[in-house]
Design an enzyme around this catalytic site. Structure first.
Site, PDB file in Angstrom:
ATOM      1  CB  ALA A  34      -1.065   0.027   1.129  1.00  0.00           C
ATOM      2  CB  SER A  35       0.734   4.360   1.692  1.00  0.00           C
ATOM      3  OG  SER A  35      -0.400   5.007   1.183  1.00  0.00           O
ATOM      4  CG  LEU A  36       5.250   0.916   4.022  1.00  0.00           C
ATOM      5  CD1 LEU A  36       3.929   1.315   4.681  1.00  0.00           C
ATOM      6  CD2 LEU A  36       6.017  -0.497   4.662  1.00  0.00           C
TER       7      LEU A  36
END
Length: 401
Positions: free
Chosen positions: A83-85
């Site tokens: 995801a947002s990593l």
């Protein structure tokens, strides 16, 4: 919140164990207790937590379930939907291209994507720059940041977590069809900006975004398990969403409750080659690889960036007055930067870097104490902004609440 000890859920056992770790017994006991508490409370299903201090890995544990229904224990080489990593990998690639002079922070996005011309409510067309994209001050948003009848919902703009098979061109068209939320550069707003940034990078470098991230970041760092595709499907952790009395296994399409709107997840998106490579959410990787990225940045950027570039990358660009996701936090060129520990109610010192991922992940780097911490889970959203990441953080610092 204190984290009482409890009976442990299964630890790693489904895959090869990592290297021996020089543990700090007191820290290890505290983090173990925090993990055990979260598992006993059924806040998360499984996790891999890693801690490095002064360049040495001092803690590693895989706990809980990789697949609860199958009874498969979590493994420390598990692959997670990041995801947002993903944003950190793509932002580092952007900084590398800035170093090379391929693009500049003040370049207008239209230099690389001529059709990307979203307008304000009054019909005027402001200039959106690379800096605006990297700092999330571009006037864009996410559908998850607005109510169910908001403009991104109506335009069906993808967050990069859903709509398998959707092309980048179509998603850009949908983004442009919606008025900007504010004048670029005047506010901070978490958004699809990193997806747009990824397309800017690809066009500027005349390569696909996956090729570029491999060339500039994961390749030089030797991160063989991390990318925009799944290297080993047998190691991909089963995803779960928050639920009572326990997290719910995600199906083909799963909605996780959130304010102001529920968030759609389509876990199999990662297997659809037609899906656009979302610079903000599409990558898959391991906790070990992500820790290597953080440690490379913390120690100066070699072999991907110069130390001066890392300093700019991790310096607050947008202050707390911009109202970021949490009190006391500002934002740099791709990550949160702690500005006021008191306001944040955090034991971390000023200057700590941190971010999170919707599938259930958090990380932080404390340059003052030379600490890097990665906590990946297979549980959205508890592993991202529930009690679990705070319990892990406080356990690392020996804080009880």
């Amino acid at each position: 919140m204190s984290a009482p000890t409890s009976q442990k859920s299964p630890d790693a056992g489904a895959g090869p164990r990592g290297p021996a770790v020089a543990r700090e017994p007191a820290l290890a006991a505290r983090v173990d207790a925090g993990i055990d508490w979260a598992l006993a409370q059924k806040r998360i299903v499984g996790t891999v937590v890693m801690v490095a201090r002064n360049g040495q890995e001092i803690y590693r544990r895989a706990a809980g379930f990789f697949d609860r229904e199958a009874g498969t224990p979590m493994r420390d080489d598990a692959l997670f939907r990041l995801a947002s990593l993903t944003k950190q990998y793509v932002s580092v690639a952007a900084m590398a291209l800035l170093e090379q002079g391929v693009l500049r922070l003040e370049d207008p996005v239209t230099r690389w994507i001529p059709s990307f011309r979203p307008k304000l409510e009054d019909g005027s067309e402001p200039v959106i720059t690379v800096r605006h994209l990297m700092t999330h001050t571009a006037g864009l948003t996410y559908s998850i940041m607005e109510s169910e009848d908001g403009p991104y919902h109506r335009a069906n703009v993808s967050s990069g977590l859903d709509q398998p098979g959707l092309s980048m061109e179509e998603n850009l068209r949908r983004i442009v069809s919606v008025p900007l939320s504010y004048v670029p550069g005047t506010r901070w707003g978490y958004s699809v900006a990193t997806d747009v940034l990824g397309e800017v990078l690809a066009r500027a470098a005349d390569a696909t975004l996956p090729q570029l991230v491999e060339q500039l970041v994961t390749g030089p760092l030797g991160l063989k398990d991390t990318g925009f595709h799944v290297v080993d499907t047998a190691r991909l952790a089963t995803p779960y969403g928050d639920g009572k009395p326990e997290p719910v296994r995600m199906g083909k399409e799963h909605w996780v409750s959130c304010v102001p709107s529920n968030v759609p997840f389509v876990p199999d998106r990662v297997f659809d080659a037609r899906s656009f490579a979302a610079g903000g959410s599409s990558m898959v990787g391991t906790a070990e690889d992500f820790l290597k990225l953080l440690e490379a940045l913390r120690t100066g950027g070699t072999p991907v960036l110069k130390s001066s570039t890392v300093e700019a990358f991790a310096t607050e660009s947008v202050g707390v007055e911009a109202a970021t996701l949490a009190p006391g936090w500002g934002f740099g060129l791709g990550m949160g930067v702690l500005v006021d520990p008191g306001l944040a109610r955090s034991p971390q010192p000023k200057g700590t870097w941190q971010w999170m991922g919707a599938y259930g992940h958090t990380w932080f780097v404390d340059p003052v104490n030379q600490l890097s911490v990665v906590a990946l889970t297979n549980t959205a959203f508890e592993g991202m902004f529930g009690a679990f990441p705070k319990v892990v953080r406080d356990a690392v610092y020996g804080v009880t609440r």
